[in-house]
Design a protein around this motif. Structure first.
Motif, PDB file in Angstrom:
ATOM      1  N   GLU A   1      -1.322  -7.826  15.985  1.00 43.59           N
ATOM      2  CA  GLU A   1      -1.427  -6.941  17.137  1.00 43.59           C
ATOM      3  C   GLU A   1      -0.022  -6.512  17.565  1.00 43.59           C
ATOM      4  O   GLU A   1       0.866  -7.354  17.724  1.00 43.59           O
ATOM      5  CB  GLU A   1      -2.120  -7.638  18.311  1.00 43.59           C
ATOM      6  N   PRO A   2       0.195  -5.220  17.809  1.00 41.20           N
ATOM      7  CA  PRO A   2       1.521  -4.778  18.229  1.00 41.20           C
ATOM      8  C   PRO A   2       1.775  -5.029  19.711  1.00 41.20           C
ATOM      9  O   PRO A   2       0.844  -5.159  20.504  1.00 41.20           O
ATOM     10  CB  PRO A   2       1.480  -3.276  17.941  1.00 41.20           C
ATOM     11  N   LEU A   3       3.038  -5.064  20.076  1.00 39.10           N
ATOM     12  CA  LEU A   3       3.451  -4.978  21.465  1.00 39.10           C
ATOM     13  C   LEU A   3       3.391  -3.506  21.842  1.00 39.10           C
ATOM     14  O   LEU A   3       3.937  -2.655  21.131  1.00 39.10           O
ATOM     15  CB  LEU A   3       4.880  -5.515  21.610  1.00 39.10           C
ATOM     16  N   VAL A   4       2.708  -3.173  22.941  1.00 40.54           N
ATOM     17  CA  VAL A   4       2.450  -1.770  23.280  1.00 40.54           C
ATOM     18  C   VAL A   4       3.333  -1.321  24.438  1.00 40.54           C
ATOM     19  O   VAL A   4       3.398  -1.984  25.480  1.00 40.54           O
ATOM     20  CB  VAL A   4       0.967  -1.552  23.624  1.00 40.54           C
ATOM     21  N   ALA A   5       3.991  -0.185  24.249  1.00 45.38           N
ATOM     22  CA  ALA A   5       4.882   0.357  25.277  1.00 45.38           C
ATOM     23  C   ALA A   5       4.155   1.269  26.257  1.00 45.38           C
ATOM     24  O   ALA A   5       4.417   1.230  27.456  1.00 45.38           O
ATOM     25  CB  ALA A   5       6.010   1.139  24.608  1.00 45.38           C
ATOM     26  N   GLY A   6       3.259   2.108  25.743  1.00 45.65           N
ATOM     27  CA  GLY A   6       2.674   3.175  26.549  1.00 45.65           C
ATOM     28  C   GLY A   6       1.425   2.777  27.304  1.00 45.65           C
ATOM     29  O   GLY A   6       0.909   1.669  27.174  1.00 45.65           O
ATOM     30  N   LYS A   7       0.943   3.728  28.092  1.00 44.62           N
ATOM     31  CA  LYS A   7      -0.280   3.532  28.866  1.00 44.62           C
ATOM     32  C   LYS A   7      -1.449   3.190  27.938  1.00 44.62           C
ATOM     33  O   LYS A   7      -1.544   3.754  26.870  1.00 44.62           O
ATOM     34  CB  LYS A   7      -0.605   4.821  29.636  1.00 44.62           C
ATOM     35  N   PRO A   8      -2.326   2.248  28.345  1.00 41.29           N
ATOM     36  CA  PRO A   8      -2.460   1.633  29.663  1.00 41.29           C
ATOM     37  C   PRO A   8      -1.589   0.397  29.880  1.00 41.29           C
ATOM     38  O   PRO A   8      -1.674  -0.205  30.949  1.00 41.29           O
ATOM     39  CB  PRO A   8      -3.927   1.240  29.699  1.00 41.29           C
ATOM     40  N   ALA A   9      -0.784   0.001  28.902  1.00 46.72           N
ATOM     41  CA  ALA A   9       0.110  -1.135  29.124  1.00 46.72           C
ATOM     42  C   ALA A   9       1.119  -0.790  30.213  1.00 46.72           C
ATOM     43  O   ALA A   9       1.472   0.385  30.410  1.00 46.72           O
ATOM     44  CB  ALA A   9       0.811  -1.505  27.818  1.00 46.72           C
ATOM     45  N   ALA A  10       1.604  -1.800  30.895  1.00 53.03           N
ATOM     46  CA  ALA A  10       2.448  -1.580  32.068  1.00 53.03           C
ATOM     47  C   ALA A  10       3.877  -1.108  31.787  1.00 53.03           C
ATOM     48  O   ALA A  10       4.471  -0.462  32.657  1.00 53.03           O
ATOM     49  CB  ALA A  10       2.506  -2.870  32.889  1.00 53.03           C
ATOM     50  N   PRO A  11       4.501  -1.381  30.621  1.00 49.40           N
ATOM     51  CA  PRO A  11       5.931  -1.061  30.472  1.00 49.40           C
ATOM     52  C   PRO A  11       6.301   0.385  30.767  1.00 49.40           C
ATOM     53  O   PRO A  11       7.279   0.643  31.487  1.00 49.40           O
ATOM     54  CB  PRO A  11       6.211  -1.428  29.009  1.00 49.40           C
ATOM     55  N   LEU A  12       5.572   1.356  30.234  1.00 50.29           N
ATOM     56  CA  LEU A  12       5.901   2.762  30.479  1.00 50.29           C
ATOM     57  C   LEU A  12       5.756   3.109  31.954  1.00 50.29           C
ATOM     58  O   LEU A  12       6.613   3.793  32.539  1.00 50.29           O
ATOM     59  CB  LEU A  12       5.010   3.673  29.625  1.00 50.29           C
ATOM     60  N   MET A  13       4.670   2.653  32.577  1.00 49.66           N
ATOM     61  CA  MET A  13       4.469   2.933  33.987  1.00 49.66           C
ATOM     62  C   MET A  13       5.577   2.305  34.832  1.00 49.66           C
ATOM     63  O   MET A  13       6.078   2.920  35.783  1.00 49.66           O
ATOM     64  CB  MET A  13       3.102   2.423  34.442  1.00 49.66           C
TER      65      MET A  13
END
Length: 327
Positions: free
Chosen positions: A180-192
């Motif tokens: 499973e990748p670490l996700v940068a973009g929405k809906p994950a919180a990092p981009l927000m």
């Protein structure tokens, strides 16, 4: 009555499906955004273009934009990498040169081959992604490289309809690597979180067309959201949405920003009496107002009874509308 946008100091705007579809602006969006004083920040999961290219495109389409108000998943993905691998490390890039440039900006070295011993893989949308680069990434991930995905959007709106998004390519690598990748973009919180930090806002509103990215992303950082029905998510999606995808407001178009907030707030419309009976939702009352009003009234009851199978209406016009949604 209070205009919706006046309750917020910053609008965090999605792009694809919200402001434009492909190369063309969605009709009325420029005018709708131009009627207030709130700062506009453009927050996009699409990692295929640089912030300056995105800003230039927005300006060409008639939107008010500057480079530092564009927040992309490629920037966030690069930040996540820089926090986790040593400076100067090789990172295998599955994506455009714009994504590779963001990797360079954080002090890492973009590569395109497993033979260059990458310690990480970063993956973003590109129309040129093919088997060859996916194979290089597969080898790296299976060898233990950190994997960061810019986003998991399975589809991308275009002027011709929905086409493959980055998430579909991520799914291929997930299937091949069982990782499973670490996700940068929405809906994950990092981009927000990056958008919130850069804007310096105290009361932001997320505006977007997708429940599973924009609205869920707003939930991830506990802020209000407006779903516009101009892109991916449909009324049926709204009625079946899980808790983490419930929007604060629903509207047909962005012009709702300039209308009283109560007109778009979910659950405030009293034109209908709505209840649950067995596996059916029951709507009593005539078709008054537009279809989106009915959706805003029906959604909270649907969310309380997620196993509903049918909607039964006393009015033929209401029944026709809900049947078209659930067909």
């Amino acid at each position: 009555m209070t205009v919706l946008r006046s309750q917020y100091d910053v609008l965090l705007l999605d792009l694809d499906g919200t402001l434009y579809a492909g190369a063309h602006a969605i009709p009325g969006t420029q005018s709708a955004l131009g009627q207030g004083s709130q700062a506009l920040y453009y927050v996009t999961n699409n990692a295929s273009r640089s912030p300056s290219d995105v800003s230039a495109h927005l300006t060409e389409l008639g939107f008010d934009s500057v480079d530092d108000r564009v927040v992309t998943s490629s920037q966030t993905a690069a930040r996540l990498l820089a926090e986790r691998v040593a400076p100067g490390s090789a990172v295998l890039v599955v994506g455009t040169e714009a994504l590779a440039d963001e990797v360079t900006r954080v002090g890492l070295r973009p590569v395109r081959e497993f033979a260059e011993s990458p310690v990480a893989v970063v993956q973003g949308h590109s129309t040129a992604t093919d088997w060859s680069i996916l194979a290089e990434a597969c080898l790296a991930i299976r060898a233990g490289a950190l994997w960061v995905a810019a986003n998991l959007d399975t589809t991308l709106p275009s002027e011709r309809g929905l086409v493959l998004g980055n998430g579909s390519m991520v799914a291929a690598l997930r299937a091949a690597t069982k990782v499973e990748p670490l996700v940068a973009g929405k809906p994950a919180a990092p981009l927000m979180n990056d958008a919130l930090l850069r804007s310096g806002c105290t009361k932001p509103l997320v505006v977007g067309d997708r429940l599973d990215t924009d609205i869920e992303g707003a939930h991830a950082v506990s802020i209000d959201s407006l779903l516009v029905l101009t892109g991916v998510s449909t009324p049926t999606d709204v009625l079946r949405a899980p808790l983490e995808q419930h929007p604060t407001y629903i509207a047909a178009t962005l012009d709702a920003l300039n209308q009283p907030a109560a007109l778009s707030k979910v659950g405030t419309d009293s034109k209908w009496t709505i209840s649950a009976s067995g596996t059916a939702l029951v709507v009593d009352g005539p078709m008054v107002g537009d279809e989106t009003s009915l959706l805003r009234a029906l959604a909270p009851v649907a969310w309380e009874h997620p196993a509903f199978e049918t909607v039964e209406a006393s009015d033929a016009d209401v029944q026709r509308v809900v049947d078209s949604w659930l067909a």
